[in-house]
Motif scaffolding. Structure first.
Motif, PDB file in Angstrom:
ATOM      1  N   PHE A  78       5.822  36.272 -12.294  1.00 39.96           N
ATOM      2  CA  PHE A  78       4.707  35.954 -13.170  1.00 39.96           C
ATOM      3  C   PHE A  78       5.143  34.975 -14.262  1.00 39.96           C
ATOM      4  O   PHE A  78       6.252  35.080 -14.800  1.00 39.96           O
ATOM      5  N   LEU A  79       4.239  34.049 -14.591  1.00 41.82           N
ATOM      6  CA  LEU A  79       4.423  33.127 -15.699  1.00 41.82           C
ATOM      7  C   LEU A  79       3.267  33.355 -16.664  1.00 41.82           C
ATOM      8  O   LEU A  79       2.116  33.052 -16.353  1.00 41.82           O
ATOM      9  N   ARG A 103       9.776  39.704 -11.630  1.00 43.85           N
ATOM     10  CA  ARG A 103      10.300  38.762 -12.615  1.00 43.85           C
ATOM     11  C   ARG A 103       9.157  38.204 -13.465  1.00 43.85           C
ATOM     12  O   ARG A 103       8.080  37.910 -12.935  1.00 43.85           O
ATOM     13  N   VAL A 104       9.420  38.026 -14.757  1.00 45.75           N
ATOM     14  CA  VAL A 104       8.391  37.559 -15.685  1.00 45.75           C
ATOM     15  C   VAL A 104       9.007  36.570 -16.662  1.00 45.75           C
ATOM     16  O   VAL A 104      10.098  36.807 -17.199  1.00 45.75           O
ATOM     17  N   VAL A 105       8.291  35.453 -16.895  1.00 44.83           N
ATOM     18  CA  VAL A 105       8.652  34.529 -17.967  1.00 44.83           C
ATOM     19  C   VAL A 105       7.487  34.474 -18.940  1.00 44.83           C
ATOM     20  O   VAL A 105       6.352  34.184 -18.554  1.00 44.83           O
ATOM     21  N   LYS A 142       9.816  22.664 -16.209  1.00 39.39           N
ATOM     22  CA  LYS A 142      11.171  22.173 -16.002  1.00 39.39           C
ATOM     23  C   LYS A 142      12.212  22.920 -16.832  1.00 39.39           C
ATOM     24  O   LYS A 142      13.410  22.621 -16.753  1.00 39.39           O
ATOM     25  N   SER A 143      11.771  23.889 -17.612  1.00 39.80           N
ATOM     26  CA  SER A 143      12.679  24.577 -18.525  1.00 39.80           C
ATOM     27  C   SER A 143      13.647  25.471 -17.742  1.00 39.80           C
ATOM     28  O   SER A 143      13.298  26.042 -16.701  1.00 39.80           O
ATOM     29  N   PRO A 144      14.876  25.635 -18.231  1.00 41.21           N
ATOM     30  CA  PRO A 144      15.823  26.565 -17.589  1.00 41.21           C
ATOM     31  C   PRO A 144      15.296  27.995 -17.562  1.00 41.21           C
ATOM     32  O   PRO A 144      15.568  28.738 -16.610  1.00 41.21           O
ATOM     33  N   ASP A 148      15.359  29.195 -13.843  1.00 42.46           N
ATOM     34  CA  ASP A 148      16.434  30.150 -13.549  1.00 42.46           C
ATOM     35  C   ASP A 148      15.894  31.481 -13.027  1.00 42.46           C
ATOM     36  O   ASP A 148      16.641  32.249 -12.409  1.00 42.46           O
ATOM     37  N   LEU A 149      14.626  31.755 -13.265  1.00 46.01           N
ATOM     38  CA  LEU A 149      14.097  33.076 -12.923  1.00 46.01           C
ATOM     39  C   LEU A 149      13.035  33.042 -11.837  1.00 46.01           C
ATOM     40  O   LEU A 149      12.978  33.944 -10.995  1.00 46.01           O
TER      41      LEU A 149
END
Length: 273
Positions: A78-79, A103-105, A142-144, A148-149
């Protein structure tokens, strides 16, 4: 705030004597990550706009229902854009209760929200927090923290809950949505909630409440239903389509009261083809 002990979740560089809109929202949601100065501001706004708390709670209830729906469709990453402080039944809690590997950002521009989020989420390797402007989709994607996740070879659940009504027409909300939509893999979903109304429904008396909110909290743009639906261009809408928030897949008929059909916000979920 002299003499107030700083809790572990409050980073040392955060001024506890200044109200934070992120902590104000946390208080309205029934969270514990707020202070007396935040509660004072929150109560003042609610005194002027009593319906506001119901609106905020309904947006959060929609978030929970939408995340559970996406989990049922097999989504495991999820974003969450404009996430605020991730407490009180937020995305990672719901998702990881179903699948501990979810996984969540979280993304937010508010440094207070981000600082608190990072402190709260320390020790959870499957959750990242990114501080940036969600209107800049290229920077977010484009962020790490995101790359990354999240695996862009698998479907993603994109969440824009109570976000786009803080984006003015001049800032091109449809273009912002399109930038994220186009970057998502097929089979991804967008869950969106937005303050709005049916054509011909706008009551001039509502302007006073909106102006109070704009002064006390943040500038907001109400949009008619057809403009909310236009934000979902290129996506297949999940039943019931664009619906008043309490009417979007309620958990129980008891959750739908007589005011549900006049509720001043919409919810919708769409799938990328």
């Amino acid at each position: 705030m002299d003499g107030v002990e700083r809790p572990a979740w409050a980073p040392g560089d955060i001024d506890l004597g200044r109200p934070s809109i992120a902590r104000v929202y946390d208080y309205w949601l029934g969270g514990a990550h707020n202070f007396a100065v935040d509660r004072m501001v929150a109560d003042k706004v609610l005194a002027d706009v009593p319906v506001l708390k119901s609106v905020i709670l309904n947006h959060r209830a929609f978030l929970r229902r939408a995340v559970r729906f996406l989990l049922d469709q097999g989504i495991r990453q999820f974003l969450d854009l404009g996430s605020g402080i991730p407490t009180v039944g937020n995305v990672h809690e719901i998702a990881q209760a179903v699948d501990p590997g979810a996984r969540v950002v979280y993304v937010d521009i508010d440094p207070v929200a981000v600082a608190h989020s990072r402190a709260i989420l320390t020790g959870n390797p499957l959750v990242n927090v990114l501080q940036t402007d969600v209107r800049d989709a290229a920077t977010v994607l484009k962020s790490p923290e995101v790359l990354d996740l999240l695996d862009f070879d698998r479907p993603i659940g994109l969440l824009m809950v109570a976000l786009l009504h803080f984006v003015s027409d001049e800032e091109d909300p449809r273009g912002i949505v399109a930038s994220y939509r186009d970057a998502l893999p097929d089979g991804s979903y967008l869950a969106l909630s937005h303050a709005g109304y049916e054509p011909g429904e706008w009551n001039p008396a509502w302007n006073e409440a909106r102006n109070t909110y704009n002064r006390g909290v943040s500038e907001m743009t109400y949009r008619p239903r057809q403009e909310v639906e236009a934000l979902m261009t290129g996506l297949d809408l999940v039943e019931p389509g664009v619906a008043r928030l309490p009417l979007w897949r309620p958990d129980s008929p008891d959750d739908v009261d007589e005011g549900a059909h006049r509720f001043m916000s919409f919810g919708v979920v769409g799938r990328k083809r």
